[in-house]
Design an enzyme around this catalytic site. Structure first.
Site, mmCIF file in Angstrom:
data_model
loop_
_atom_site.group_PDB
_atom_site.id
_atom_site.type_symbol
_atom_site.label_atom_id
_atom_site.label_comp_id
_atom_site.label_asym_id
_atom_site.label_seq_id
_atom_site.Cartn_x
_atom_site.Cartn_y
_atom_site.Cartn_z
ATOM 1 N N VAL A 11 0.911 -1.107 0.049
ATOM 2 C CA VAL A 11 0.186 -0.003 0.058
ATOM 3 C C VAL A 11 0.961 1.359 -0.073
ATOM 4 O O VAL A 11 0.741 2.116 -0.756
ATOM 5 C CB VAL A 11 -0.941 -0.003 1.021
ATOM 6 N N THR A 66 -2.232 -4.605 9.315
ATOM 7 C CA THR A 66 -3.126 -4.824 10.437
ATOM 8 C C THR A 66 -3.447 -6.369 10.248
ATOM 9 O O THR A 66 -4.651 -6.541 9.727
ATOM 10 C CB THR A 66 -4.230 -3.915 10.204
ATOM 11 N N CYS A 234 -6.187 -9.186 2.889
ATOM 12 C CA CYS A 234 -7.578 -8.597 2.965
ATOM 13 C C CYS A 234 -8.830 -9.424 3.206
ATOM 14 O O CYS A 234 -9.432 -9.399 4.147
ATOM 15 C CB CYS A 234 -7.869 -7.647 1.559
HETATM 16 N N1 LIG Z 1 -2.098 -5.679 0.252
HETATM 17 C C1 LIG Z 1 -3.239 -5.088 -0.192
HETATM 18 O O1 LIG Z 1 -3.750 -5.372 -1.319
HETATM 19 C C2 LIG Z 1 -3.995 -4.225 0.654
HETATM 20 C C3 LIG Z 1 -5.190 -3.383 0.145
HETATM 21 C C4 LIG Z 1 -5.742 -2.203 0.694
HETATM 22 C C5 LIG Z 1 -5.537 -2.244 2.142
HETATM 23 N N2 LIG Z 1 -4.485 -2.929 2.598
HETATM 24 C C6 LIG Z 1 -4.066 -2.656 4.087
HETATM 25 O O2 LIG Z 1 -3.054 -1.578 4.199
HETATM 26 C C7 LIG Z 1 -2.064 -1.903 5.233
HETATM 27 C C8 LIG Z 1 -0.773 -2.285 4.833
HETATM 28 O O3 LIG Z 1 -0.993 -3.347 4.015
HETATM 29 P P1 LIG Z 1 0.424 -3.703 3.262
HETATM 30 O O4 LIG Z 1 -0.181 -4.860 2.482
HETATM 31 O O5 LIG Z 1 1.027 -2.602 2.382
HETATM 32 O O6 LIG Z 1 1.553 -4.349 4.259
HETATM 33 P P2 LIG Z 1 2.840 -4.829 3.883
HETATM 34 O O7 LIG Z 1 3.308 -5.663 4.850
HETATM 35 O O8 LIG Z 1 3.169 -4.819 2.311
HETATM 36 O O9 LIG Z 1 3.529 -3.369 4.062
HETATM 37 C C9 LIG Z 1 3.549 -2.986 5.353
HETATM 38 C C10 LIG Z 1 5.150 -2.302 5.491
HETATM 39 O O10 LIG Z 1 5.016 -1.664 6.705
HETATM 40 C C11 LIG Z 1 6.295 -1.659 7.374
HETATM 41 N N3 LIG Z 1 5.991 -1.526 8.625
HETATM 42 C C12 LIG Z 1 5.563 -2.069 9.537
HETATM 43 N N4 LIG Z 1 5.634 -1.571 10.858
HETATM 44 C C13 LIG Z 1 6.376 -0.491 10.774
HETATM 45 C C14 LIG Z 1 6.590 0.756 11.264
HETATM 46 N N5 LIG Z 1 6.313 1.002 12.660
HETATM 47 N N6 LIG Z 1 7.424 1.921 10.961
HETATM 48 C C15 LIG Z 1 7.417 1.848 9.712
HETATM 49 N N7 LIG Z 1 7.335 0.842 8.595
HETATM 50 C C16 LIG Z 1 6.713 -0.214 9.358
HETATM 51 C C17 LIG Z 1 6.500 -3.271 7.039
HETATM 52 O O11 LIG Z 1 7.915 -3.369 7.094
HETATM 53 C C18 LIG Z 1 5.925 -3.283 5.657
HETATM 54 O O12 LIG Z 1 7.092 -3.022 4.641
HETATM 55 C C19 LIG Z 1 -2.862 -3.047 5.945
HETATM 56 O O13 LIG Z 1 -3.773 -2.343 7.151
HETATM 57 C C20 LIG Z 1 -3.738 -3.686 4.772
HETATM 58 O O14 LIG Z 1 -4.728 -4.450 5.440
HETATM 59 C C21 LIG Z 1 -3.948 -3.809 2.194
#
Ligand SMILES: NC(=O)c1ccc[n+]([C@@H]2O[C@H](COP(=O)([O-])OP(=O)(O)OC[C@H]3O[C@@H](n4cnc5c(N)ncnc54)[C@H](O)[C@@H]3O)[C@@H](O)[C@H]2O)c1
Length: 380
Positions: A11, A66, A234
């Site tokens: 994201v 999350t 998700c």
């Molecule tokens: N992946 C999807 O398709 C998608 C779509 C819509 C919404 N979301 C939501 O978006 C959010 C993020 O998901 P994602 O898929 O990008 O996760 P992800 O694991 O791909 O990326 C999250 C990143 O945040 C970093 N991180 C974690 N804690 C941190 C902190 N305290 N400080 C700095 N960096 C930190 C992690 O190292 C990771 O690289 C979640 O809530 C998810 O449900 C995801």
């Protein structure tokens, strides 16, 4: 505007690219050092693990995981920890936007109390669908709502710099719940169609033909295709955030819990069908699974039902290998080349996979993917 984005994953990275492309000065804060190294030279904006770099930013976007905990309940550890890290570095009166998916009330009751009343807050849940070639950050409408009118206005103005349509809703709780409901809608409909696949098999008819027949109704029906189950960050996760919020509010979300259960039982159901197909015993049978990520053309294996299928088949005595060049390696195992086996199973149909080894060796193959065009017989 200087914009800091906390988390540079599925994201945070595309949002960073879009905001950078719209002319904002972006800094990505990422606490995984290998990711910082990997992204630092390719994105065109700065990626760092140093929270001090949020200083000077007028907008901070939070996009951290999350997930669910071991009891399959919301786990806000990453979100809370990101807010605590921000607290020491953020300037005053900054607009803090949460894009991470969470239950209604997260912005108001979790994020704002940690960071204090000296800021503006808004929810703008991300709806990105990785690998979707039609819908992206620019053309997917963005829901936004702030804790104050000013926060809502500023958030909407910011997203308008790279999203074609920004929709303002009455409260952050509406935006947070809408995001959960979208994915719950998919979860429930996928469970329903997976149940239909089981009914159709027991009745001796084709589930897919039945769904196509029902789809000819020009109104009131939306087709979903049966599959091995649901995966990713998700669909298997977000409905449990909604059922958690429901429980906290005194409502029994039995429908959501049932959908979770039906989908999570699919790999076991399929393993039993495979056992029957191979004569009632899997001991010593060689089975190769093509595609182990949670969907086509991504490398993400989070919550992937193909992994549950592999575990089930191995427990039943099968000798299982897998082929997935997008994933490459998983849990100490490596992707193996396709080879003649007792059964080839297409769990996920990545584009460009060369199935000729199975074709030439006349390996029996079944297709569990939702791709209509693989050319192999569907199991469901
Ligand atoms: N992946 C999807 O398709 C998608 C779509 C819509 C919404 N979301 C939501 O978006 C959010 C993020 O998901 P994602 O898929 O990008 O996760 P992800 O694991 O791909 O990326 C999250 C990143 O945040 C970093 N991180 C974690 N804690 C941190 C902190 N305290 N400080 C700095 N960096 C930190 C992690 O190292 C990771 O690289 C979640 O809530 C998810 O449900 C995801």
């Amino acid at each position: 505007m200087r914009v800091a984005i906390i988390g540079q994953g599925y994201v945070g990275k595309p949002v960073g690219i879009a905001a950078h492309g719209a002319g904002h000065q972006v800094v990505g804060i990422e606490n995984d050092l290998s990711r910082v190294k990997e992204l630092a030279s390719v994105l065109g904006y700065e990626v760092t693990s140093e929270y001090s770099k949020v200083s000077g930013a007028s907008i901070i976007i939070i996009a951290v995981p999350t997930p669910l905990d071991e009891k399959r309940e919301p786990d806000l550890t990453f979100l809370v920890s990101a807010c605590k890290s921000l607290k020491g570095s953020v300037d005053s009166n900054v607009l803090i936007i949460n894009e991470s998916t969470s239950f209604p009330g997260t912005l108001r009751n979790v994020i704002a109390p940690i960071l204090g009343s000296n800021h503006m807050y808004a929810a703008a849940p991300e709806r990105i669908d990785p690998a979707n070639k039609i819908w992206d950050i620019e053309n997917t409408p963005r829901l936004v709502s702030g804790l104050s009118e000013e926060a809502t206005k500023k958030t909407a103005a910011f997203y308008r710099t790279f999203c074609r349509e920004v929709i303002t809703v009455a409260s952050p709780e509406v935006a947070e719940t809408a995001k959960l409901f979208e994915n719950t809608f998919r979860q429930v409909n996928i469970a329903l169609v997976n149940e239909l696949a089981q009914i159709a098999y027991a009745l001796g008819i084709s589930a897919i033909e039945t769904i196509h027949a029902a789809s000819s109704k020009p109104y009131g029906f939306m087709p979903f295709m049966p599959s091995i189950g649901v995966g990713g960050h998700c669909i298997p996760v977000d409905p449990s955030y909604l059922s958690f919020a429901a429980r906290e509010a005194g409502v029994d979300a039995s429908f959501i819990l049932l959908a979770n259960k039906v989908n999570s039982l699919m790999p076991g159901y399929i393993a039993a069908r495979i056992e029957k197909l191979l004569g009632g015993k899997l001991t010593g049978k060689k089975i190769q699974i093509a595609g182990i990520s949670y969907k086509a053309d991504v490398s993400d294996t989070r919550e992937s039902p193909a992994l549950a299928l592999i575990a089930n088949l191995r427990e039943m005595g099968a000798d299982v290998t897998w082929h997935d060049e997008k994933v490459g390696a998983y849990n100490g195992e490596k992707s193996s080349n396709l080879e003649p086996v007792d059964l080839g199973v297409i769990a996920i149909a990545h584009s460009g996979v060369d199935y000729s080894k199975w074709r030439i060796s006349q390996t029996m193959v079944i297709d569990l993917s939702t791709n209509p065009n693989t050319g192999w017989p569907k199991l469901l």
